[in-house]
Design a protein around this motif. Structure first.
Motif, PDB file in Angstrom:
ATOM      1  N   HIS A 112       0.852  -1.184   0.000  1.00  0.00           N
ATOM      2  CA  HIS A 112       0.000   0.000   0.000  1.00  0.00           C
ATOM      3  C   HIS A 112       0.891   1.239   0.000  1.00  0.00           C
ATOM      4  CE1 HIS A 112      -0.205  -0.129   4.742  1.00  0.00           C
ATOM      5  NE2 HIS A 112       0.889   0.456   4.337  1.00  0.00           N
ATOM      6  N   ARG A 113       0.261   2.405  -0.061  1.00  0.00           N
ATOM      7  CA  ARG A 113       1.016   3.653   0.013  1.00  0.00           C
ATOM      8  C   ARG A 113       0.152   4.704   0.706  1.00  0.00           C
ATOM      9  NH1 ARG A 113       1.263   5.738  -6.343  1.00  0.00           N
ATOM     10  NH2 ARG A 113      -0.976   5.733  -6.748  1.00  0.00           N
ATOM     11  N   HIS A 114       0.813   5.754   1.223  1.00  0.00           N
ATOM     12  CA  HIS A 114       0.075   6.749   1.985  1.00  0.00           C
ATOM     13  C   HIS A 114       0.830   8.073   2.011  1.00  0.00           C
ATOM     14  CE1 HIS A 114       2.978   5.303   4.911  1.00  0.00           C
ATOM     15  NE2 HIS A 114       2.371   4.126   4.984  1.00  0.00           N
ATOM     16  N   ALA A 115       0.119   9.093   2.503  1.00  0.00           N
ATOM     17  CA  ALA A 115       0.688  10.444   2.537  1.00  0.00           C
ATOM     18  C   ALA A 115       1.779  10.588   3.581  1.00  0.00           C
ATOM     19  CB  ALA A 115      -0.421  11.464   2.808  1.00  0.00           C
ATOM     20  N   ALA A 116       1.702   9.813   4.658  1.00  0.00           N
ATOM     21  CA  ALA A 116       2.672   9.947   5.743  1.00  0.00           C
ATOM     22  C   ALA A 116       4.049   9.438   5.323  1.00  0.00           C
ATOM     23  CB  ALA A 116       2.180   9.178   6.967  1.00  0.00           C
ATOM     24  N   SER A 117       5.088  10.095   5.800  1.00  0.00           N
ATOM     25  CA  SER A 117       6.451   9.589   5.663  1.00  0.00           C
ATOM     26  C   SER A 117       6.672   8.500   6.708  1.00  0.00           C
ATOM     27  CB  SER A 117       7.467  10.713   5.883  1.00  0.00           C
ATOM     28  OG  SER A 117       7.320  11.730   4.917  1.00  0.00           O
ATOM     29  N   GLN A 153       2.988  18.401  -2.715  1.00  0.00           N
ATOM     30  CA  GLN A 153       3.853  19.512  -3.086  1.00  0.00           C
ATOM     31  C   GLN A 153       4.368  20.208  -1.842  1.00  0.00           C
ATOM     32  OE1 GLN A 153       4.627  20.062  -6.302  1.00  0.00           O
ATOM     33  NE2 GLN A 153       3.350  18.292  -6.820  1.00  0.00           N
ATOM     34  N   GLY A 154       5.577  20.729  -1.919  1.00  0.00           N
ATOM     35  CA  GLY A 154       6.144  21.446  -0.791  1.00  0.00           C
ATOM     36  C   GLY A 154       7.419  22.136  -1.209  1.00  0.00           C
ATOM     37  N   ASN A 155       8.126  22.689  -0.240  1.00  0.00           N
ATOM     38  CA  ASN A 155       9.376  23.395  -0.541  1.00  0.00           C
ATOM     39  C   ASN A 155      10.598  22.664   0.005  1.00  0.00           C
ATOM     40  OD1 ASN A 155       9.092  23.817   2.166  1.00  0.00           O
ATOM     41  ND2 ASN A 155       8.858  26.050   2.051  1.00  0.00           N
ATOM     42  N   ILE A 211       8.730  10.920  -6.852  1.00  0.00           N
ATOM     43  CA  ILE A 211       8.906  11.083  -5.412  1.00  0.00           C
ATOM     44  C   ILE A 211       8.680  12.550  -5.089  1.00  0.00           C
ATOM     45  CG2 ILE A 211      10.474  10.777  -3.460  1.00  0.00           C
ATOM     46  CD1 ILE A 211      12.112   8.901  -5.208  1.00  0.00           C
ATOM     47  N   PRO A 212       7.766  12.894  -4.222  1.00  0.00           N
ATOM     48  CA  PRO A 212       6.930  12.044  -3.395  1.00  0.00           C
ATOM     49  C   PRO A 212       5.508  11.907  -3.906  1.00  0.00           C
ATOM     50  CG  PRO A 212       6.933  14.241  -2.491  1.00  0.00           C
ATOM     51  CD  PRO A 212       7.694  14.291  -3.785  1.00  0.00           C
ATOM     52  N   PRO A 237       9.298   6.712   1.672  1.00  0.00           N
ATOM     53  CA  PRO A 237       8.868   8.094   1.423  1.00  0.00           C
ATOM     54  C   PRO A 237       7.365   8.197   1.149  1.00  0.00           C
ATOM     55  CG  PRO A 237      10.800   7.516   0.119  1.00  0.00           C
ATOM     56  CD  PRO A 237      10.267   6.238   0.688  1.00  0.00           C
ATOM     57  N   GLN A 238       6.869   9.421   1.191  1.00  0.00           N
ATOM     58  CA  GLN A 238       5.468   9.676   0.886  1.00  0.00           C
ATOM     59  C   GLN A 238       5.069   9.074  -0.464  1.00  0.00           C
ATOM     60  OE1 GLN A 238       5.789  14.076   1.296  1.00  0.00           O
ATOM     61  NE2 GLN A 238       3.838  13.880   2.392  1.00  0.00           N
ATOM     62  N   TRP A 239       3.926   8.411  -0.449  1.00  0.00           N
ATOM     63  CA  TRP A 239       3.254   7.960  -1.663  1.00  0.00           C
ATOM     64  C   TRP A 239       4.062   6.965  -2.485  1.00  0.00           C
ATOM     65  CZ3 TRP A 239      -1.498   7.947  -1.271  1.00  0.00           C
ATOM     66  CH2 TRP A 239      -2.358   7.822  -2.370  1.00  0.00           C
TER      67      TRP A 239
END
Length: 359
Positions: free
Chosen positions: A106-111, A219-221, A214-215, A143-145
């Motif tokens: 599975h995969r998820h938003a959490a690191s 989105q982020g900085n 990845i990821p 990692p995320q996702w």
């Protein structure tokens, strides 16, 4: 007739249930509904390995992975500091996979990461198409996702720490968590073993644009964290070199931080940082800070004094130091700890504060 929830069909023996309740532990599938609110009255706490081991052995015996509800097909004992987690920002669980079993993909938003407690060359976490062996004290990032599953092709049960920033999503930020099950139990292995290490580590791909894998959709900085396995042999060698050549930190002894392989800079994740620390020169100095600190004892014995309380620890014990709690470590001889903290969250907003304890 109303259909029962899958969780209601799961039965733990009275012995397993007693071990869990007596030692502040809960199975993963029972904590999900309680997430989504801040934990109050966090206190210093310790979970002894012999109690955790008894709990996960009981869960392993009582519940096959195939019987667990979709999305929670992980056999995990969760340390409970208040209601449903160990802290408001970091989740820690101890997972076990029996010989021949797979914890489905599975995969998820959490690191997330896995720190191997009792592993094997043929126990593998599969991340982003590569099989990562899980030897003792190895650290593997999720990692995320990124798709990930856990496959035990050995003849021994394996155990490891699961560490995620899930409470930050659900409790502190009161946000929703994005999650998806893979259509297959095992994701296809599309990379040779060592691929992600070859692309990061001490080298980088030349003249290559990122494909955005990845990821994933987030989105982020911050530079995303790639899939990566930090082998313990290399980390231990570096840690001892530091102890042989440098002066210890007054609070943490000799420590090395796990860094983002894409940047060679800390923190490992934007929300959590991790360090291996060696204590061998008597008690450390006392200090306090507004970050949460969680420790796993890799080897050795000793005590950590928190708010005047002595948390006496040994190999594979797990303990937590809440924010703003004066504390110091006192190893019996030499000890090595895995330190986990939410400090990067506070530092990203210039909120981190730390001070020594005045006499």
């Amino acid at each position: 007739m109303a259909q029962q929830d899958p969780e209601e069909l799961l039965e733990l023996s009275s012995d397993t249930r007693s071990i869990l309740e007596k030692n502040g532990l809960r199975p993963l599938w029972e904590v999900e509904d309680d997430m989504g609110g801040l934990l109050d009255d966090l206190e210093p706490n310790i979970w002894k390995w012999e109690d955790i081991k008894a709990a996960i052995d009981g869960i392993e015996e009582d519940v096959p992975i195939a019987d667990l509800p979709p999305g929670f097909q992980r056999r995990v004992a969760v340390p409970i500091n208040a209601k449903h987690a160990i802290s408001n920002t970091i989740y820690v669980g101890v997972q076990t996979v029996s010989p021949g079993e797979t914890a489905p993909s599975h995969r998820h938003a959490a690191s997330a990461l896995r720190f191997t407690i009792d592993g094997h060359e043929d126990m593998k976490t599969v991340v982003a198409g590569e099989e990562f062996p899980m030897r003792d004290n190895d650290l593997v990032t999720t990692p995320q996702w990124e798709w990930h599953d856990h496959v035990n092709d050995s003849d021994e049960t394996a155990a490891w720490l699961d560490v995620l920033d899930l409470p930050l999503f659900l409790d502190t930020l009161n946000n929703s968590h994005v999650f998806e099950n893979h259509e297959l139990e095992r994701q296809p292995v599309t990379k040779t073993q060592g691929y992600w290490d070859s692309q990061y580590g001490r080298s980088r791909p030349a003249n290559e644009q990122t494909d955005g894998s990845i990821p994933g959709p987030f989105q982020g900085n911050k530079e995303p964290t790639p899939p990566y396995r930090f082998g313990w042999d290399e980390m231990l060698k570096s840690l001892r070199q530091r102890a042989d050549n440098d002066d210890p930190d007054p609070y943490d002894g000799y420590s090395l931080e796990y860094v983002n392989p894409a940047t060679a800079e800390a923190p490992l994740f934007p929300t959590m940082s991790f360090r291996a620390q060696l204590l061998n020169e008597g008690p450390t100095d006392a200090h306090f800070h507004n970050s949460t600190e969680i420790y796993f004892v890799i080897e050795g014995e000793g005590a950590t004094h928190v708010d005047g309380e002595a948390l006496e620890w040994g190999k594979w014990d797990l303990f937590v130091v809440p924010p703003d709690s004066p504390h110091h470590h006192e190893p019996d001889d030499e000890a090595i700890l895995l330190g986990m903290t939410d400090r990067p969250i506070l530092e990203s907003m210039n909120f981190y504060a730390e001070a020594e304890v005045s006499e």
